[in-house]
Design an enzyme around this catalytic site. Structure first.
Site, PDB file in Angstrom:
ATOM      1  CE1 TYR A  53       7.282 -18.416   4.839  1.00  5.80           C
ATOM      2  CE2 TYR A  53       6.861 -17.984   7.154  1.00  5.80           C
ATOM      3  CZ  TYR A  53       7.709 -17.949   6.061  1.00  5.80           C
ATOM      4  OH  TYR A  53       8.973 -17.447   6.192  1.00  5.80           O
ATOM      5  CD  GLU A  55       7.058 -22.309   2.977  1.00  8.19           C
ATOM      6  OE1 GLU A  55       5.862 -22.208   3.349  1.00  8.19           O
ATOM      7  OE2 GLU A  55       8.031 -22.069   3.710  1.00  8.19           O
ATOM      8  CG  ASP A 199      15.660  -8.519 -17.229  1.00  5.48           C
ATOM      9  OD1 ASP A 199      14.576  -7.926 -17.053  1.00  5.48           O
ATOM     10  OD2 ASP A 199      16.600  -8.475 -16.421  1.00  5.48           O
ATOM     11  CB  THR A 225      10.846  -5.765 -11.760  1.00  6.33           C
ATOM     12  OG1 THR A 225      10.980  -4.796 -12.806  1.00  6.33           O
ATOM     13  CG2 THR A 225      12.217  -6.265 -11.358  1.00  6.33           C
ATOM     14  CE  LYS A 228      13.578  -1.987 -12.834  1.00  5.18           C
ATOM     15  NZ  LYS A 228      13.630  -3.404 -12.422  1.00  5.18           N
ATOM     16  NE  ARG A 234      11.323  -2.412  -5.592  1.00  7.33           N
ATOM     17  CZ  ARG A 234      12.317  -1.558  -5.385  1.00  7.33           C
ATOM     18  NH1 ARG A 234      12.066  -0.305  -5.088  1.00  7.33           N
ATOM     19  NH2 ARG A 234      13.575  -1.954  -5.479  1.00  7.33           N
TER      20      ARG A 234
HETATM   21  N1  DSN Z   1      18.028  -1.288 -10.267  1.00  7.15           N
HETATM   22  C1  DSN Z   1      17.286  -1.437 -11.505  1.00  7.15           C
HETATM   23  C2  DSN Z   1      17.454  -0.264 -12.382  1.00  7.15           C
HETATM   24  O1  DSN Z   1      17.519   0.813 -11.855  1.00  7.15           O
HETATM   25  O2  DSN Z   1      17.504  -0.381 -13.592  1.00  7.15           O
HETATM   26  C3  DSN Z   1      17.581  -2.683 -12.203  1.00  7.15           C
HETATM   27  O3  DSN Z   1      17.370  -3.756 -11.361  1.00  7.15           O
END
Ligand code: DSN
Length: 417
Positions: A53, A55, A199, A225, A228, A234
């Site tokens: 942990y 914080e 984003d 994120t 991707k 993740r």
């Molecule tokens: N769920 C994602 C996507 O597939 O684009 C976006 O957060």
């Protein structure tokens, strides 16, 4: 991964993990937001950092024992700043939606006006869509793509911004296949005295690899994120100017979250090192080439590809010309071993839960070493699937063919006996 201990202690979960490995290995994975994290990223994510942990931030934590967590988080931050040329990075957001929410919390008051791309035109829930907290607690107005070109129309967005005077404009998309002009968004935001959040979740790996212009010089804050096109675990990340660092950090912790997921931070650090290697540039370049080959071949076979092609990893396809619809075809494709998602197309006459299109992405197949020839073959498989809509036996045969097709292409992070 070594799963010996799970096999001995919990055979049900072991069997599910093995079956999921097999699924990811045997199928053509075209979900545009997914990828294969490397074995190194998987190992870091499965490490003992999950036990801790933390914080707070490096040097300012609430619990003791942070000697190594501080180092791994600082490493991830420094690598993020270097890779993207950012003044400040926060690597603690649990994923993209919390990252975006932290930006709202840092820069806005509830009820402030925000302006983002509408979900049915390729935006994201957290860009102010009505069912999201960002649409409920903020006054959200949405811009769209042009009805004729399906491209972002920067003049129309400027006009709307002049009328609406939003406090924050959000650029970025989950289903837009063209280069986004971040300089144009910044210019619009400046003119109406709005802040700009970009984003870049879908295209972060393309930005890192230099095949999509970077939003960093143009935006107040950039969210992403990490799993991707960037191909990490993740997770989420915020990049911003130094003058906003304090507000962003406070919004993430203690504003929105408790302890960061240190095992994810370790995985992000590893992924950022991988993304800084020359091979990653080649990877990002190949992602785009593969998406373009896929789009070209689909169009040659009579599919309507939205905007007539792609500049990134994503291909948005209206499947109506093939006598089917997105939901039906996505399910048929899944049975054929090709995994994608149904998607609305701009100005879709159908409902979001039964839309006209499918969304395809080339990041995962490119991680397996597939190139343009394979992308074209994938388009041929998809085309064939549209002729097998009610033929379960033929779908099963195609699935076997797809499995053989995938075999020569190793899946990072997966060893299949
Ligand atoms: N769920 C994602 C996507 O597939 O684009 C976006 O957060």
């Amino acid at each position: 991964m070594c799963l010996e201990n799970i096999r001995k202690s919990d055979v049900e979960v072991y069997d599910l993990i093995k079956a999921e490995e097999r699924r990811q290995y045997d199928k053509i994975r075209l979900i545009a937001s997914e990828n294969y994290a490397s074995a190194a990223v998987m190992e870091a994510t499965g490490s003992v950092f999950t036990n801790k942990y933390s914080e707070g931030y490096a040097g300012k934590r609430y619990y003791e024992g942070q000697q190594l967590v501080d180092q791994v988080e600082t490493l991830a931050i420094e690598r993020a700043k270097a890779l993207f040329g950012a003044e400040h990075a926060n690597v603690q957001p649990y994923s993209g939606s919390p990252a975006n929410l932290a930006v709202y919390f840092a820069l806005l008051k509830p009820g402030d006006k925000v302006m983002g791309l509408a979900l049915p035109h390729g935006g994201h829930l957290t860009h102010g869509w009505n069912v999201s907290i960002t649409g409920a607690y903020y006054q959200a107005v949405q811009y769209g793509v042009s009805e004729t070109t399906h491209l972002l129309d920067y003049d129309a967005i400027r006009e709307q911004a002049r009328r609406e005077r939003p406090r924050m404009i959000i650029a970025g998309a989950t289903a837009y296949s063209r280069i986004i002009d971040f300089a144009a968004f910044a210019d619009i935001a400046r003119e109406v005295d709005a802040m700009l959040l970009v984003d870049m979740a879908h295209i972060a790996g393309l930005v890192a690899g230099g095949v999509h212009p970077s939003p960093i010089p143009h935006a107040h804050v950039v969210s992403t994120t990490t799993h991707k096109t960037l191909r990490g675990p993740r997770g989420g990340m915020l990049l911003c100017r130094a003058d906003l660092a304090d507000a962003i950090d406070k919004a993430v912790f203690p504003g929105l979250q408790g302890g960061p997921h240190n095992h994810t931070t370790a995985g992000i650090a590893v992924a950022l090192k991988e993304a800084a290697q020359p091979e990653f540039k080649a990877y990002a370049t190949q992602i785009v080439k593969n998406a373009q080959a896929l789009a070209d071949e689909l169009m040659a076979r009579g599919f309507r590809v939205i905007t007539g092609g792609t500049d990134n990893h994503l291909v948005l396809v209206d499947v109506t010309s093939k006598g089917t619809r997105g939901k039906k075809l996505a399910k048929v494709l899944d049975r054929c071993g090709i995994v994608c998602n149904m998607n609305t197309v701009p100005f879709d006459p159908r409902k979001p839960f039964d839309p006209s299109g499918i969304r395809l992405g080339s990041a995962a197949v490119t991680s397996r070493g597939m190139k343009e020839a394979q992308a074209r073959q994938i388009a041929a498989f998809i085309d064939r699937a549209t002729t097998l809509i009610d033929d379960l036996d033929a779908q099963a045969r195609l699935q076997e063919e797809v499995k053989e097709f995938c075999k020569p292409f190793p899946a990072p992070g997966i060893v299949v006996e």
